[in-house]
Scaffold this motif. Sequence first.
Motif, PDB file in Angstrom:
ATOM      1  N   GLY A  37       6.971   3.558  14.040  1.00 44.59           N
ATOM      2  CA  GLY A  37       7.173   2.536  12.461  1.00 44.59           C
ATOM      3  C   GLY A  37       5.746   2.078  12.327  1.00 44.59           C
ATOM      4  O   GLY A  37       4.863   1.987  11.113  1.00 44.59           O
ATOM      5  N   ALA A  38       5.043   1.636  13.357  1.00 47.52           N
ATOM      6  CA  ALA A  38       3.217   1.485  13.169  1.00 47.52           C
ATOM      7  C   ALA A  38       3.024   2.641  12.430  1.00 47.52           C
ATOM      8  O   ALA A  38       1.259   2.620  11.951  1.00 47.52           O
ATOM      9  CB  ALA A  38       2.025   1.654  14.737  1.00 47.52           C
ATOM     10  N   THR A  39       2.578   4.303  13.125  1.00 50.46           N
ATOM     11  CA  THR A  39       1.532   5.044  12.206  1.00 50.46           C
ATOM     12  C   THR A  39       2.739   5.590  11.099  1.00 50.46           C
ATOM     13  O   THR A  39       1.570   5.551   9.984  1.00 50.46           O
ATOM     14  CB  THR A  39       2.266   6.314  12.949  1.00 50.46           C
ATOM     15  N   LEU A  40       3.346   5.511  10.605  1.00 54.24           N
ATOM     16  CA  LEU A  40       4.213   4.751   9.351  1.00 54.24           C
ATOM     17  C   LEU A  40       4.007   4.366   8.311  1.00 54.24           C
ATOM     18  O   LEU A  40       2.907   4.280   7.323  1.00 54.24           O
ATOM     19  CB  LEU A  40       5.299   5.756   8.783  1.00 54.24           C
ATOM     20  N   ASP A  41       3.390   3.165   9.101  1.00 53.47           N
ATOM     21  CA  ASP A  41       2.607   1.326   8.938  1.00 53.47           C
ATOM     22  C   ASP A  41       1.209   2.139   7.576  1.00 53.47           C
ATOM     23  O   ASP A  41       1.221   1.834   6.783  1.00 53.47           O
ATOM     24  CB  ASP A  41       2.545   0.199   9.266  1.00 53.47           C
ATOM     25  N   ASN A  42       0.719   2.701   9.141  1.00 56.28           N
ATOM     26  CA  ASN A  42      -0.949   3.136   8.495  1.00 56.28           C
ATOM     27  C   ASN A  42      -0.837   3.733   7.296  1.00 56.28           C
ATOM     28  O   ASN A  42      -1.720   3.907   6.494  1.00 56.28           O
ATOM     29  CB  ASN A  42      -1.456   3.881  10.061  1.00 56.28           C
ATOM     30  N   TRP A  43      -0.318   5.024   7.718  1.00 59.00           N
ATOM     31  CA  TRP A  43      -0.064   5.447   5.846  1.00 59.00           C
ATOM     32  C   TRP A  43       0.282   4.582   4.459  1.00 59.00           C
ATOM     33  O   TRP A  43      -0.598   5.229   3.560  1.00 59.00           O
ATOM     34  CB  TRP A  43       0.779   7.296   6.132  1.00 59.00           C
ATOM     35  N   VAL A  44       1.396   4.083   5.383  1.00 58.34           N
ATOM     36  CA  VAL A  44       1.541   3.033   4.196  1.00 58.34           C
ATOM     37  C   VAL A  44       0.715   1.914   3.242  1.00 58.34           C
ATOM     38  O   VAL A  44       0.551   1.612   2.524  1.00 58.34           O
ATOM     39  CB  VAL A  44       2.734   2.698   4.059  1.00 58.34           C
ATOM     40  N   ALA A  45      -0.425   1.944   4.166  1.00 53.80           N
ATOM     41  CA  ALA A  45      -1.336   0.397   3.884  1.00 53.80           C
ATOM     42  C   ALA A  45      -2.542   1.702   3.232  1.00 53.80           C
ATOM     43  O   ALA A  45      -2.596   0.822   2.071  1.00 53.80           O
ATOM     44  CB  ALA A  45      -1.592  -0.107   5.603  1.00 53.80           C
ATOM     45  N   LYS A  46      -2.524   3.112   3.941  1.00 51.98           N
ATOM     46  CA  LYS A  46      -3.324   3.432   3.486  1.00 51.98           C
ATOM     47  C   LYS A  46      -3.739   3.738   1.734  1.00 51.98           C
ATOM     48  O   LYS A  46      -4.287   3.909   0.979  1.00 51.98           O
ATOM     49  CB  LYS A  46      -3.951   4.736   4.163  1.00 51.98           C
ATOM     50  N   THR A  47      -2.276   4.046   1.643  1.00 55.46           N
ATOM     51  CA  THR A  47      -1.750   4.603   0.547  1.00 55.46           C
ATOM     52  C   THR A  47      -1.865   3.387  -1.230  1.00 55.46           C
ATOM     53  O   THR A  47      -1.915   3.793  -1.780  1.00 55.46           O
ATOM     54  CB  THR A  47      -0.153   5.210  -0.078  1.00 55.46           C
ATOM     55  N   ALA A  48      -1.181   2.157  -0.577  1.00 55.20           N
ATOM     56  CA  ALA A  48      -1.585   1.284  -1.185  1.00 55.20           C
ATOM     57  C   ALA A  48      -3.286   0.948  -1.517  1.00 55.20           C
ATOM     58  O   ALA A  48      -3.402   0.702  -2.584  1.00 55.20           O
ATOM     59  CB  ALA A  48      -0.456  -0.036  -0.237  1.00 55.20           C
ATOM     60  N   ASN A  49      -3.888   1.325  -0.571  1.00 50.09           N
ATOM     61  CA  ASN A  49      -5.600   0.330  -0.435  1.00 50.09           C
ATOM     62  C   ASN A  49      -5.773   2.003  -1.761  1.00 50.09           C
ATOM     63  O   ASN A  49      -6.774   1.268  -2.342  1.00 50.09           O
ATOM     64  CB  ASN A  49      -6.266   0.464   0.874  1.00 50.09           C
ATOM     65  N   LEU A  50      -5.535   3.095  -1.313  1.00 52.07           N
ATOM     66  CA  LEU A  50      -5.838   4.190  -2.068  1.00 52.07           C
ATOM     67  C   LEU A  50      -5.254   3.761  -3.863  1.00 52.07           C
ATOM     68  O   LEU A  50      -6.353   3.444  -4.991  1.00 52.07           O
ATOM     69  CB  LEU A  50      -5.164   5.160  -1.826  1.00 52.07           C
ATOM     70  N   LEU A  51      -4.533   3.286  -4.225  1.00 53.40           N
ATOM     71  CA  LEU A  51      -3.943   3.302  -5.514  1.00 53.40           C
ATOM     72  C   LEU A  51      -4.300   1.480  -5.986  1.00 53.40           C
ATOM     73  O   LEU A  51      -4.445   1.883  -6.980  1.00 53.40           O
ATOM     74  CB  LEU A  51      -1.779   2.518  -5.290  1.00 53.40           C
ATOM     75  N   VAL A  52      -4.763   1.081  -5.007  1.00 55.09           N
ATOM     76  CA  VAL A  52      -5.649  -0.616  -5.514  1.00 55.09           C
ATOM     77  C   VAL A  52      -6.849  -0.390  -5.879  1.00 55.09           C
ATOM     78  O   VAL A  52      -7.385  -0.636  -6.672  1.00 55.09           O
ATOM     79  CB  VAL A  52      -4.850  -1.331  -5.084  1.00 55.09           C
ATOM     80  N   ASP A  53      -7.899   0.142  -5.068  1.00 48.07           N
ATOM     81  CA  ASP A  53      -8.542  -0.066  -4.883  1.00 48.07           C
ATOM     82  C   ASP A  53      -9.496   1.387  -5.276  1.00 48.07           C
ATOM     83  O   ASP A  53     -10.847   1.346  -6.034  1.00 48.07           O
ATOM     84  CB  ASP A  53      -9.247  -0.351  -3.422  1.00 48.07           C
ATOM     85  N   GLY A  54      -8.590   2.124  -5.129  1.00 48.33           N
ATOM     86  CA  GLY A  54      -9.175   3.773  -5.321  1.00 48.33           C
ATOM     87  C   GLY A  54      -8.858   4.130  -6.899  1.00 48.33           C
ATOM     88  O   GLY A  54      -9.503   4.293  -7.734  1.00 48.33           O
ATOM     89  N   VAL A  55      -7.967   3.786  -7.099  1.00 44.72           N
ATOM     90  CA  VAL A  55      -7.144   3.730  -9.031  1.00 44.72           C
ATOM     91  C   VAL A  55      -7.469   2.901  -9.665  1.00 44.72           C
ATOM     92  O   VAL A  55      -7.693   3.008 -10.516  1.00 44.72           O
ATOM     93  CB  VAL A  55      -5.339   4.654  -8.603  1.00 44.72           C
ATOM     94  N   GLY A  56      -7.492   1.639  -9.404  1.00 43.08           N
ATOM     95  CA  GLY A  56      -7.739   0.158  -9.542  1.00 43.08           C
ATOM     96  C   GLY A  56      -6.483   0.059 -10.331  1.00 43.08           C
ATOM     97  O   GLY A  56      -6.276  -0.389 -11.877  1.00 43.08           O
ATOM     98  N   LEU A  57      -5.030  -0.054  -9.495  1.00 37.59           N
ATOM     99  CA  LEU A  57      -3.510   0.540 -10.576  1.00 37.59           C
ATOM    100  C   LEU A  57      -3.144  -1.078 -10.332  1.00 37.59           C
ATOM    101  O   LEU A  57      -3.973  -2.217  -9.297  1.00 37.59           O
ATOM    102  CB  LEU A  57      -2.299   0.701 -10.121  1.00 37.59           C
ATOM    103  N   GLY A  58      -2.347  -2.615 -11.258  1.00 37.80           N
ATOM    104  CA  GLY A  58      -3.143  -3.751 -10.938  1.00 37.80           C
ATOM    105  C   GLY A  58      -1.222  -4.151 -10.910  1.00 37.80           C
ATOM    106  O   GLY A  58      -0.213  -3.197 -11.201  1.00 37.80           O
ATOM    107  N   HIS A  59      -0.712  -4.721 -10.907  1.00 42.06           N
ATOM    108  CA  HIS A  59       0.678  -5.076 -10.429  1.00 42.06           C
ATOM    109  C   HIS A  59       1.500  -4.690 -11.686  1.00 42.06           C
ATOM    110  O   HIS A  59       1.425  -5.231 -12.301  1.00 42.06           O
ATOM    111  CB  HIS A  59       0.775  -6.724 -10.860  1.00 42.06           C
ATOM    112  N   GLY A  60       2.890  -4.117 -11.443  1.00 46.33           N
ATOM    113  CA  GLY A  60       3.535  -3.569 -11.841  1.00 46.33           C
ATOM    114  C   GLY A  60       3.218  -2.176 -12.652  1.00 46.33           C
ATOM    115  O   GLY A  60       4.556  -1.970 -13.973  1.00 46.33           O
ATOM    116  N   ASP A  61       2.141  -1.640 -12.246  1.00 45.39           N
ATOM    117  CA  ASP A  61       2.291  -0.928 -13.082  1.00 45.39           C
ATOM    118  C   ASP A  61       2.791   0.464 -12.432  1.00 45.39           C
ATOM    119  O   ASP A  61       3.506   0.506 -11.496  1.00 45.39           O
ATOM    120  CB  ASP A  61       0.459  -0.499 -13.122  1.00 45.39           C
ATOM    121  N   ALA A  62       3.337   1.619 -13.278  1.00 44.01           N
ATOM    122  CA  ALA A  62       4.054   2.128 -12.675  1.00 44.01           C
ATOM    123  C   ALA A  62       3.766   3.744 -12.419  1.00 44.01           C
ATOM    124  O   ALA A  62       2.183   4.105 -12.710  1.00 44.01           O
ATOM    125  CB  ALA A  62       5.120   3.002 -13.516  1.00 44.01           C
TER     126      ALA A  62
END
Length: 241
Positions: A37-62
């Motif tokens: 769970g901890a390892t998958l959570d690390n990948w999930v967090a990194k992915t969310a940060n990529l989407l928000v900070d890297g790509v610049g996506l906002g709430h509700g984007d597809a």
Amino acid sequence: MKTTIPQVFGDAIRRDPAAPLLTWYDDATGDRTELSGATLDNWVAKTANLLVDGVGLGHGDAVALLLPPHWQTAALLLGVSAAGLAADLGGDPQPVEALFTTPDLVERAAGWSTLDRYATGLLPLAMPLRTPPDGYIDYVTEVRNHGDHFRGAPVDPADRALAGPIELSHHDALAEAADRAAQLGITAGARVLIDTAAHPEATDWLLAPLVVGASIVLCANLDPSKTEARAATEKVTLTLV
């Protein structure tokens, strides 16, 4: 019942962060990847940060995920959900804010309108692509540059979880997953071996086990002669083939 996908995933981690949550097999390549769970959570967090900070996506984007069942697909779907975005799992082409796919599906992905395109080879050991397709960024290389913890705003049960022809809120997506878990016989504490050919939909191979508190042994190109021994090795309590 928890009413958002991040809540369900968070519960799965808290039960035992070090225990295997998703174990991946590909009998065509010999790949085996075990994620706690901890390892998958690390990948999930990194992915969310990529989407928000890297790509610049906002709430509700597809975000389109044109990907087969795989542990990286799980990380992406859960990362999209954590970021408050909606995952389009590959219906008819439509405009989206970002797209993730594999080199094998680039031709299909060309029909989707988006500026930000990422590719992954779904390779053993999370190896990057040697040469990403033209116009694509390598997901595995890029995601490693982002933080291990995601501090985004909480997701609301009414927020859109799935985009595409049939849009579902988090509440409704999890209700559907709970129904599928009941139909498939997945119960709390189960360790479920799932054949991706028989159950290619993310509701079956990811959300249904998570919503009831089960762990997953996900098998692609499953060799039937290996199923019994693998089930014993992985302490499987339910086999879905």
